[in-house]
Design a protein around this motif. Sequence first.
Motif, PDB file in Angstrom:
ATOM      1  N   THR A 337       6.820   1.471   0.352  1.00 27.29           N
ATOM      2  CA  THR A 337       7.543   2.203   1.384  1.00 27.29           C
ATOM      3  C   THR A 337       6.601   3.141   2.136  1.00 27.29           C
ATOM      4  O   THR A 337       6.877   3.550   3.262  1.00 27.29           O
ATOM      5  CB  THR A 337       8.686   3.032   0.784  1.00 27.29           C
ATOM      6  OG1 THR A 337       8.149   3.930  -0.206  1.00 27.29           O
ATOM      7  CG2 THR A 337       9.715   2.127   0.121  1.00 27.29           C
ATOM      8  N   HIS A 341       3.683   4.847  -2.937  1.00 24.53           N
ATOM      9  CA  HIS A 341       5.072   4.699  -3.408  1.00 24.53           C
ATOM     10  C   HIS A 341       5.576   3.287  -3.121  1.00 24.53           C
ATOM     11  O   HIS A 341       5.379   2.758  -2.020  1.00 24.53           O
ATOM     12  CB  HIS A 341       5.987   5.709  -2.721  1.00 24.53           C
ATOM     13  CG  HIS A 341       7.384   5.713  -3.277  1.00 24.53           C
ATOM     14  ND1 HIS A 341       8.403   4.971  -2.716  1.00 24.53           N
ATOM     15  CD2 HIS A 341       7.918   6.345  -4.349  1.00 24.53           C
ATOM     16  CE1 HIS A 341       9.515   5.158  -3.415  1.00 24.53           C
ATOM     17  NE2 HIS A 341       9.243   5.987  -4.407  1.00 24.53           N
ATOM     18  N   GLU A 343       8.975   0.324  -4.244  1.00 26.82           N
ATOM     19  CA  GLU A 343      10.322   0.165  -4.777  1.00 26.82           C
ATOM     20  C   GLU A 343      10.574  -1.301  -5.097  1.00 26.82           C
ATOM     21  O   GLU A 343       9.956  -2.199  -4.496  1.00 26.82           O
ATOM     22  CB  GLU A 343      11.370   0.650  -3.762  1.00 26.82           C
ATOM     23  CG  GLU A 343      11.313   2.139  -3.483  1.00 26.82           C
ATOM     24  CD  GLU A 343      12.305   2.569  -2.419  1.00 26.82           C
ATOM     25  OE1 GLU A 343      12.947   1.672  -1.811  1.00 26.82           O
ATOM     26  OE2 GLU A 343      12.439   3.788  -2.200  1.00 26.82           O
TER      27      GLU A 343
END
Length: 358
Positions: A337, A341, A343
């Motif tokens: 993202t 980081h 996801e």
Amino acid sequence: MEPVRVNLGPRSYDIRFAGDLGSFADFVRLSVPRAKLALVVADTHTERHATTVRDALESVGLRTGMAVVPSGESSKSLAEFGKLLDALADLPADRQTAVVAVGGGVVGDLAGFAAAAYNRGLPLVMVPTTLLSMVDSSVGGKTGINHAKGKNLIGAFHQPAGVWIDPAFLGTLPDREFRSGLAEVVKYGVIQDAEFFAWQEANAAAILARDLEAVRYLVAKSCRLKADVVEQDEREETGLRAILNYGHTFAHAFETVGGYGAWLHGEAVAAGMVCASRLAEKLGRIPADVTERQVKLLTAFGLPLHPKAEWPIEPMIDVMRRDKKAAAGRLRFVLPTRMGHVELVDGVPEDLVREVLC
């Protein structure tokens, strides 16, 4: 270098960074205090190191046996797994017998799985000798072997009793193996630590030159980052640990369809990360510069950026459907993202996956 502690309650252990084999023998004694017997496992490339390790263990009173498997990904097989079980039975091993894995990821995964299975669990000590195994596979307790239908489909979680890392082993590591290990180091920057990624960008030349201080830092930092994730999600039950598989859904498909051993694992991961990042772009999750920074650093490290053109796409998609992160055949990917980081994204359209594979 200070040890890295992996805090897992009764399964906690230390990752120790040192080069004195006398201290190593003491470390094993502390890590597996009840062991009186050890099986040292190596491959044909690490047999010399394993002999030194065996001598160190015998100097503190452990009786030892040694098993040597062929080098390469093909040794992560049911046949070689069976041979290790035979070697343990021939010792004969009891429930306190230590398995000491001396080698790269193949040796660690195979020996670790044998340790997990024999007598329902033997103590395991990891002595990684490649960069990839130092920063990734020796830490976290994932063990296993391959199946014709997919990589690492057979295995178990089995935490080591201790991990001993001697950076001097990297002095004789072939250049291709060293570069392969850097893919997992790049991964930690993308998934967890943007500052660590920037440090790699700034120190790429020193890393490639194997500057000792740079190598020590990147190994210890990578181990700490992985330990942070493992401590929070040891068995991939909350979804957090899945972030460590960034690029791996693609990578395992490359390794399976291309043939185990055509690429080193880190080479497949490098191309897999680029595919995953381009997929995130197509989904509108990141701007193009996040991908381009990865492409530039992986290029500097001499790693591939896309699968080989001759590898057919549909069989790769089929492998991804059987990936451990897939749910009911629906593709799931770890996607960025922003830098630092990622996801886990569910239900990614297969047409977009095909586009990034072209």
